[in-house]
Design a protein around this motif. Structure first.
Motif, PDB file in Angstrom:
ATOM      1  N   PHE A  71       4.801   2.694  25.478  1.00  0.00           N
ATOM      2  CA  PHE A  71       5.224   1.778  26.538  1.00  0.00           C
ATOM      3  C   PHE A  71       4.508   2.114  27.823  1.00  0.00           C
ATOM      4  N   TYR A 137      10.578  -3.941  37.974  1.00  0.00           N
ATOM      5  CA  TYR A 137       9.949  -2.980  37.065  1.00  0.00           C
ATOM      6  C   TYR A 137       9.472  -3.728  35.832  1.00  0.00           C
ATOM      7  N   ARG A 139       7.932  -3.524  32.017  1.00  0.00           N
ATOM      8  CA  ARG A 139       7.904  -2.579  30.885  1.00  0.00           C
ATOM      9  C   ARG A 139       7.165  -3.195  29.682  1.00  0.00           C
ATOM     10  N   THR A 236       9.819  12.633  33.959  1.00  0.00           N
ATOM     11  CA  THR A 236       9.730  11.279  34.537  1.00  0.00           C
ATOM     12  C   THR A 236       8.762  11.281  35.719  1.00  0.00           C
TER      13      THR A 236
HETATM   14  C1  COI Z   1       7.835   5.363  35.123  1.00  0.00           C
HETATM   15  O1  COI Z   1       7.766   6.041  36.134  1.00  0.00           O
HETATM   16  O2  COI Z   1       7.496   4.169  35.101  1.00  0.00           O
HETATM   17  C2  COI Z   1       8.319   5.904  33.879  1.00  0.00           C
HETATM   18  O3  COI Z   1       7.972   5.376  32.870  1.00  0.00           O
HETATM   19  C3  COI Z   1       9.232   7.051  33.923  1.00  0.00           C
HETATM   20  C4  COI Z   1      10.546   6.820  33.254  1.00  0.00           C
HETATM   21  C5  COI Z   1      11.365   5.715  33.817  1.00  0.00           C
HETATM   22  C6  COI Z   1      10.451   6.784  31.777  1.00  0.00           C
END
Ligand code: COI
Length: 357
Positions: A71, A137, A139, A236
């Motif tokens: 991901f 965000y 993903r 993270t």
């Molecule tokens: C991010 O900083 O985007 C990450 O993927 C870290 C975490 C939320 C898995």
């Protein structure tokens, strides 16, 4: 490949969060998602944007058994002029292809995914919050869907992108976090999958993180797997330590994630004239510096967390307060610069920021 768009009906659309100050991280999802499928010998096909929905997946899907899942995490920001901006998004998709190669999964066409992602974000742009410190965000995710129980790379994959309205990643926000230095469990070894953004790395981190949380810590600082001697990352976030006038972060030797915020911080600091070292740093050097007062600041970097100051490091039962337990001057300056760039409030001289609508 054409991208088919099926828009959600009004009765499929969800209410938007009423109070943006309560967003938190990662539990509010928008009205649409992007999907496409892959078959060996055929390539990617059936690209579409659809109303957000549950996935239907065969219980024998190989991702569920052998962990072929990767991901990315990036954000779309709403500027003060109401325009929508992306920050180094292309780098995330390029990194996803590196993760794919490590996990024997198919690569995606970077330009095509960028285009799909922008279409999806613009369709759901009303979900991009307005309050300072909030964003959307993004993903992108890929998983093996072939129903098969023999251990080998799958022949079929699903790629999707979902969007989540988010606030701060840590409940502390910009207040310094307390970090537990983990010397029992390890996250990743050189030669393993530590540098890929794959689910298993996060699963491997959970037990240590839970034990640290029970003791009152926000995060775990991982040490190298071979000797438990060198600082690596926080899981993270990538980590930076300011010792005297040198800013030090672990080198990319294969066991840590090549963070895009990490790279941005390195470039910004060098531009400001700082001495930045990507070098092995022992936990003893960090603790020694904390004891003698030369550890000026420590902070983590990540897309989700942005810049997260560290106020306390605990190692072998001893607490070490960093920067008086407050956000250090450099951490604050970096936060202001990165956030200023991301929301297009500061001049972008490196071509990192893209206005998409
Ligand atoms: C991010 O900083 O985007 C990450 O993927 C870290 C975490 C939320 C898995």
């Amino acid at each position: 490949m054409e991208i088919k768009v099926i828009q959600a009906d009004d009765d499929q659309k969800k209410p938007k969060p009423a109070d943006e100050s309560q967003l938190g991280f990662g539990s509010i999802f928008t009205d649409h998602m992007f999907l496409m499928e892959y078959e060996a010998g055929r390539g990617w096909f059936d690209a579409r944007i659809e109303p957000y929905r549950e996935l239907s997946i065969d219980p024998a899907a190989m991702a569920l058994h052998y962990g072929q899942e990767i991901f990315e995490g990036l954000k779309a920001y709403r500027g003060q002029d109401d325009s929508i901006y992306l920050f180094r998004a292309r780098d995330n998709i390029i990194r996803m292809n590196h993760s794919a190669a490590r996990l024997c999964m198919p690569e995606v066409d970077v330009d095509f995914v960028m285009d799909a992602m922008k279409k999806l974000i613009l369709l759901d742009k009303d979900w991009i919050p307005r309050t300072e410190g909030t964003s959307l965000y993004v993903r992108p995710t890929m998983l093996a869907t072939e129903p098969h129980l023999g251990v080998r790379p799958a022949n079929n994959y699903l790629f999707f992108i979902i969007l989540s309205s988010v606030g701060a990643y840590y409940k502390e926000g910009l207040n310094p976090v307390k970090i537990w230095v983990e010397d029992k469990y390890v996250r990743a070894a050189i030669g393993g999958t530590g540098e890929a953004k794959t689910a298993g790395n996060y699963a491997a981190s959970l037990l240590a993180a839970e034990e640290a949380k029970e003791k009152g810590f926000t995060q775990v600082l991982w040490l190298d797997a071979a000797e438990r001697k060198y600082v690596e990352e926080v899981g993270t976030m990538n980590m930076f330590f300011v010792i005297n006038d040198e800013v030090i972060t672990a080198p990319l030797t294969g066991s840590i994630l090549p963070g895009i915020t990490r790279d941005s911080v390195i470039q910004i600091l060098k531009g400001w004239g700082w001495k930045v070292s990507e070098r092995s740093l022992t936990i003893d050097e960090v603790i020694g510096a904390a004891k003698e007062g030369s550890l000026k600041e420590a902070f983590g970097t990540g897309t989700a967390a942005v810049i997260s100051p560290v106020g306390q490091i605990t190692y072998k039962g001893e607490d070490h307060v960093v920067a008086g337990g407050k956000m250090g001057e450099l951490s604050q300056k970096l936060y202001d610069e990165i956030v200023g760039l991301q929301y297009a409030e500061r001049e972008d001289t490196r071509g990192w920021v893209e206005r998409i609508g």
